[in-house]
Design a protein around this motif. Structure first.
Motif, short mmCIF file in Angstrom:
data_model
loop_
_atom_site.label_atom_id
_atom_site.label_comp_id
_atom_site.label_asym_id
_atom_site.label_seq_id
_atom_site.Cartn_x
_atom_site.Cartn_y
_atom_site.Cartn_z
N LYS A 4 30.66 39.47 39.86
CA LYS A 4 30.71 39.37 38.40
C LYS A 4 31.37 38.05 38.03
O LYS A 4 32.55 37.82 38.35
N LEU A 6 33.14 36.01 35.63
CA LEU A 6 33.91 36.36 34.43
C LEU A 6 33.94 35.23 33.40
O LEU A 6 33.95 35.49 32.20
N LEU A 26 34.76 38.05 39.98
CA LEU A 26 35.23 39.33 40.53
C LEU A 26 34.22 39.82 41.57
O LEU A 26 33.03 39.91 41.29
N ASP A 29 34.53 44.59 42.41
CA ASP A 29 35.65 45.18 41.66
C ASP A 29 36.93 45.23 42.51
O ASP A 29 37.80 46.08 42.29
N TYR A 40 42.04 38.40 33.25
CA TYR A 40 41.33 38.84 34.46
C TYR A 40 42.22 39.74 35.33
O TYR A 40 41.73 40.48 36.17
N ASP A 42 43.60 42.22 34.29
CA ASP A 42 43.33 43.60 33.87
C ASP A 42 42.37 44.32 34.83
O ASP A 42 42.26 45.54 34.81
N TYR A 43 41.65 43.56 35.65
CA TYR A 43 40.77 44.17 36.64
C TYR A 43 41.57 44.71 37.84
O TYR A 43 40.98 45.28 38.76
N PRO A 45 43.02 43.20 40.48
CA PRO A 45 42.51 42.74 41.79
C PRO A 45 43.53 43.02 42.90
O PRO A 45 44.73 42.92 42.67
#
Ligand SMILES: [Zn+2]
Ligand SMILES: [Zn+2]
Length: 230
Positions: A4, A6, A26, A29, A40, A42-43, A45
């Motif tokens: 993904k 971003l 990303l 996920d 970012y 907030d994902y 990682p």
């Protein structure tokens, strides 16, 4: 691999719809390549792999505030705003992903590298910013399922400068040059990190990029949030 993209905006003031955020990708996920925007995180990682510590790839450099030490980070050199970077210049593995760092020429002030990422028999190259990749490293790439590279400058040769003292080059090469380097190694090239030229007329710019594709190779411009799978 689920990829993904971003953010697709380079280090410029201008934004355009779908091209407002700085670099970040990303993967599955699970982890991030570059961290151009704080959001970012907030994902959640598991770890972050940095190509280089320019603010459009590492937001905390711009803001001069330290990033939480809790985040596992990998990169080409230390950075005082993050503190705990695992410096990687040789092949390493994290959570079944194999990373091969490939040195790149981009800046006089910061070190930079691309990453060849392998997982489940798939191979991805994420170049980050690029003035040039030396031939000896190009030759190591082999065949890749996808290459994600940058689109700062459309014109041939891009914007390369040379340091008078050291003779070293720095900056960004052009889209046609990147296509010429990489089309031997993949049939799918995805561009991000767009410069001013792209924002004037986004639809026309997307077409220009697609029209540069050699026979049998797909070359496309990514949008913020666009997903790919290989
Ligand atoms: Zn840069
Ligand atoms: Zn950049």
């Amino acid at each position: 691999m689920k990829i993904k993209i971003l953010g697709t905006r380079g280090e410029i003031e201008e934004t355009a719809p779908w091209h407002t955020k700085h670099s970040g990708v990303l993967i599955d996920d699970h982890f991030l390549l570059d961290l151009g925007e704080e959001e970012y995180l907030d994902y959640n990682p598991s770890f972050i792999v940095f190509t280089h510590f320019h603010p459009d790839h590492a937001y905390f450099v711009r803001r001069k505030n330290e990033l939480s030490e809790k985040i596992k980070a990998y990169g080409p050199e230390e950075n005082k705003e993050i503190g705990n970077v695992n410096i990687v210049n040789d092949t390493f593995e994290v959570d079944n992903y194999k990373f091969v760092p490939i040195p790149t020429i981009h800046s006089l002030k910061v070190k930079s590298q691309s990453y060849l990422i392998e997982n489940g028999g798939k191979r991805l190259l994420y170049t980050g910013d690029l003035a040039w990749m030396e031939k000896k490293y190009q030759e190591r790439l082999g065949q890749l399922d996808m290459i994600i590279t940058e689109g700062s400058f459309f014109r041939k040769g891009g914007m390369i400068r040379r340091d008078k003292k050291s003779g070293k080059i720095y900056g960004h090469t052009g889209v046609p040059d990147l296509i010429r380097i990489f089309n031997k190694h993949t049939n799918h090239l995805v561009l991000m990190h767009f410069g001013k030229w792209f924002k004037k007329d986004v639809e026309a710019s997307r077409k220009k990029i697609e029209n540069e594709a050699p026979e049998g190779v797909k070359v496309e411009a990514a949008r913020d949030g666009q997903e790919f799978s290989i």
